[in-house]
Design a protein around this motif. Structure first.
Motif, short mmCIF file in Angstrom:
data_model
loop_
_atom_site.label_atom_id
_atom_site.label_comp_id
_atom_site.label_asym_id
_atom_site.label_seq_id
_atom_site.Cartn_x
_atom_site.Cartn_y
_atom_site.Cartn_z
N GLY A 76 -50.87 57.35 42.14
CA GLY A 76 -50.69 57.61 40.77
C GLY A 76 -50.16 56.36 39.91
N ARG A 77 -49.92 55.22 40.84
CA ARG A 77 -49.16 54.24 40.23
C ARG A 77 -49.84 53.41 39.17
N ILE A 78 -51.07 53.40 38.96
CA ILE A 78 -52.04 52.76 38.12
C ILE A 78 -51.94 53.44 36.91
N ASP A 79 -51.79 54.72 37.11
CA ASP A 79 -51.43 55.51 35.71
C ASP A 79 -50.18 55.27 35.13
N LEU A 80 -49.08 54.86 35.87
CA LEU A 80 -47.79 54.80 35.48
C LEU A 80 -47.83 53.33 34.62
N ILE A 81 -48.66 52.40 35.17
CA ILE A 81 -48.65 51.09 34.49
C ILE A 81 -49.49 51.29 33.24
N PHE A 105 -36.62 43.89 22.38
CA PHE A 105 -35.59 44.35 22.97
C PHE A 105 -35.62 45.13 24.24
N GLY A 106 -36.69 45.69 24.47
CA GLY A 106 -36.44 46.44 25.64
C GLY A 106 -36.42 47.92 25.58
N ILE A 107 -36.41 48.89 26.53
CA ILE A 107 -36.08 50.40 26.40
C ILE A 107 -35.32 50.56 27.66
N PRO A 108 -34.07 51.48 27.24
CA PRO A 108 -33.33 51.83 28.54
C PRO A 108 -34.03 52.69 29.26
N LEU A 109 -33.94 52.52 30.95
CA LEU A 109 -34.84 52.86 31.80
C LEU A 109 -34.48 54.47 31.71
N ASN A 110 -33.37 55.27 31.69
CA ASN A 110 -33.27 56.63 31.71
C ASN A 110 -34.12 57.27 30.31
N TYR A 111 -33.85 56.38 29.47
CA TYR A 111 -34.79 57.01 28.16
C TYR A 111 -36.26 57.08 28.24
N TYR A 112 -36.61 56.01 28.90
CA TYR A 112 -38.15 55.84 29.07
C TYR A 112 -38.56 56.86 30.25
N ILE A 113 -37.79 56.98 31.01
CA ILE A 113 -38.24 57.97 32.03
C ILE A 113 -38.25 59.33 31.40
N GLU A 114 -37.29 59.87 30.74
CA GLU A 114 -37.13 61.15 29.94
C GLU A 114 -37.87 61.26 28.98
N TYR A 171 -40.31 57.83 37.70
CA TYR A 171 -39.81 56.60 37.64
C TYR A 171 -41.03 55.73 37.14
N PRO A 172 -40.87 54.35 36.92
CA PRO A 172 -42.12 53.54 36.95
C PRO A 172 -42.96 53.37 38.16
N LEU A 186 -42.04 48.96 44.13
CA LEU A 186 -41.37 50.27 44.18
C LEU A 186 -40.34 50.49 43.18
N SER A 187 -39.26 50.16 43.38
CA SER A 187 -38.01 50.20 42.16
C SER A 187 -37.20 49.27 42.19
N PHE A 188 -36.24 48.82 41.03
CA PHE A 188 -35.34 47.90 40.98
C PHE A 188 -34.25 48.57 40.53
N THR A 189 -34.02 49.90 40.86
CA THR A 189 -32.93 50.59 40.58
C THR A 189 -31.85 50.68 41.62
N LEU A 190 -32.43 50.24 42.70
CA LEU A 190 -31.44 50.07 43.79
C LEU A 190 -30.37 49.08 43.76
N LYS A 191 -29.04 49.56 43.86
CA LYS A 191 -28.00 48.63 43.40
C LYS A 191 -28.10 47.29 44.02
N ILE A 192 -28.63 47.29 45.40
CA ILE A 192 -28.52 46.10 46.00
C ILE A 192 -29.37 44.79 45.51
N SER A 193 -30.35 45.51 44.69
CA SER A 193 -31.37 44.49 44.00
C SER A 193 -30.85 43.27 43.34
N TRP A 194 -29.69 43.53 42.73
CA TRP A 194 -28.66 42.38 42.10
C TRP A 194 -27.89 41.62 42.97
N LEU A 195 -27.83 41.96 44.25
CA LEU A 195 -27.19 41.21 45.43
C LEU A 195 -28.24 40.40 45.71
#
Length: 391
Positions: free
Chosen positions: A264-269, A284-293, A300-301, A358-367
């Motif tokens: 289903g990820r092609i549909d998400l794109i 300006f972008g969209i807050p991730l939580n707002y986009y999800i909800e 999630y995307p 997959l996702s960039f929400t994992l906190k270690i992503s910024w490490l």
């Protein structure tokens, strides 16, 4: 002071592997990150003597613009609680960049990272004994997610391999080698396409730089194996009694023909593109939580590229993403040029290659991002990995 910084880094990296384990009765409000990792990151910044060099200014400008536009979008949509997440991401990026700008990983840190697979092992052995690997016969570990599991296992696996390369006693090397075999087995039993791809990618890069002849032999063997798996996929159908090889073939090739490979990820794109066509999230972008909800039916995307573009907007987020790819390509170039493959690069690839799709929400992503920006600089790469002898 450097000793204290190293201790803080090792504790932080040890705790990162438990990020998804909530405290019972906390209703998800308490985590290892909030009570352990974040305070230690702040402490690290306080005790560190941070300097900004002239050649770092372009990088800081790109990072500043990304976070600035992220903050503007959050304020514009009224999702003020997300500001805490942005602040936490920036702190993680800053600590990673500062540390790896001035230091390479010590042997003690490799030992810490090698535990990322060790704590998964009891779950794996228990699952094998009980015959209950999990949903659809996929091992998930205590993360209950086979993709994040594979990221942890790959990081742990390569830490063990680099420890084995060092001057250690034979018994310790045998133990590390045995545990690394279990890391590979857990990745295989996870049936994660992203994990398998990351394992192949990092493995081929490692062999190409350090064992060129073996690289060519295994590359040919890999082509033969894939050819066999493609032919075998014509006859494999789902069954709970499938062998490990057939399970991998089924998940990798068979369900691709039925149109399920995207899950289903092609549909998400497509949904994200339709949002852009309406003019939302371009500048300006969209807050991730707002986009999800409100824009993605509560899901999630499942695409790190989309998440980066959402946070910074297509223009700034796109520049930021391209800069990440540019820095990764520079590290690869330096590794090939100097015939030196730092563990830190495999650490990056093990994480980013799984998270990017997959996702960039994992906190270690910024490490990962901070580390990428640090060691992509030629002077840093040369000093830490070329001029400095391996300990």
């Amino acid at each position: 002071m450097k000793r204290v910084q190293l201790v803080i880094l090792n504790i932080v990296l040890f705790l990162y592997q438990f990020e998804f384990i909530p405290f019972e009765g906390s209703e998800g409000l308490l985590s290892f990150y909030r009570v352990g990792i974040f305070p230690l990151l702040i402490l690290y910044l306080i005790i560190s003597r941070n300097k900004v060099y002239k050649n770092e200014i372009p990088m800081y400008i790109i990072v500043f613009l990304f976070f600035y536009f992220n903050i503007i979008s959050i304020i514009g949509y009224g999702y003020y609680s997300s500001l805490i997440t942005v602040f936490g991401n920036f702190i993680q990026f800053l600590v990673a960049y500062i540390y790896f700008r001035d230091n390479r990983l010590e042997k003690s840190t490799l030992y810490v990272l090698s535990t990322w697979g060790l704590f998964q092992l009891p779950y794996f052995i228990t699952s094998l004994i009980s015959g209950n690997l999990g949903l659809a016969n996929r091992f998930m570990g205590f993360h209950w997610d086979p993709n994040y599991l594979c990221m942890s296992l790959l990081i742990s696996f390569w830490a063990k391999i680099y420890l084995i390369r060092k001057d250690l006693s034979k018994p310790i090397k045998i133990v590390l080698l045995s545990l690394s075999v279990f890391d590979i087995l857990m990745i295989l039993f996870s049936l994660s396409r992203g994990g398998l791809l990351a394992l192949i990618l990092t493995g081929l890069i490692y062999l190409f730089i350090y064992h060129r002849k073996l690289f060519y032999i295994l590359a040919i063997g890999f082509i033969v194996l894939v050819s066999y798996m493609l032919e075998r996929s014509r006859w494999v159908t789902w069954s709970d009694s499938l062998s490990l090889m057939d399970l991998i073939i089924y998940r990798t090739f068979v369900i691709a023909e039925t149109g399920d490979i995207s899950a289903g990820r092609i549909d998400l794109i497509s949904n994200y593109i339709s949002v852009l066509k309406k003019g939302d999230g371009v500048f300006f972008g969209i807050p991730l939580n707002y986009y999800i909800e409100n824009m993605n039916k509560g899901g999630y995307p499942h695409n790190a590229i989309i998440e980066i573009l959402l946070q910074g907007g297509v223009i700034i987020g796109g520049v930021f993403y391209l800069f990440i790819l540019y820095c990764i390509s520079k590290i690869l170039y330096y590794s090939l040029k100097f015939n030196k493959l730092p563990y830190e690069f495999l650490f990056i690839l093990s994480g980013v290659s799984v998270l990017m799709f997959l996702s960039f929400t994992l906190k270690i992503s910024w490490l990962f991002v901070g580390l990428i920006f640090a060691i992509s600089k030629r002077k840093i790469f040369s000093y830490n990995y070329v001029l400095t002898p391996v300990k």
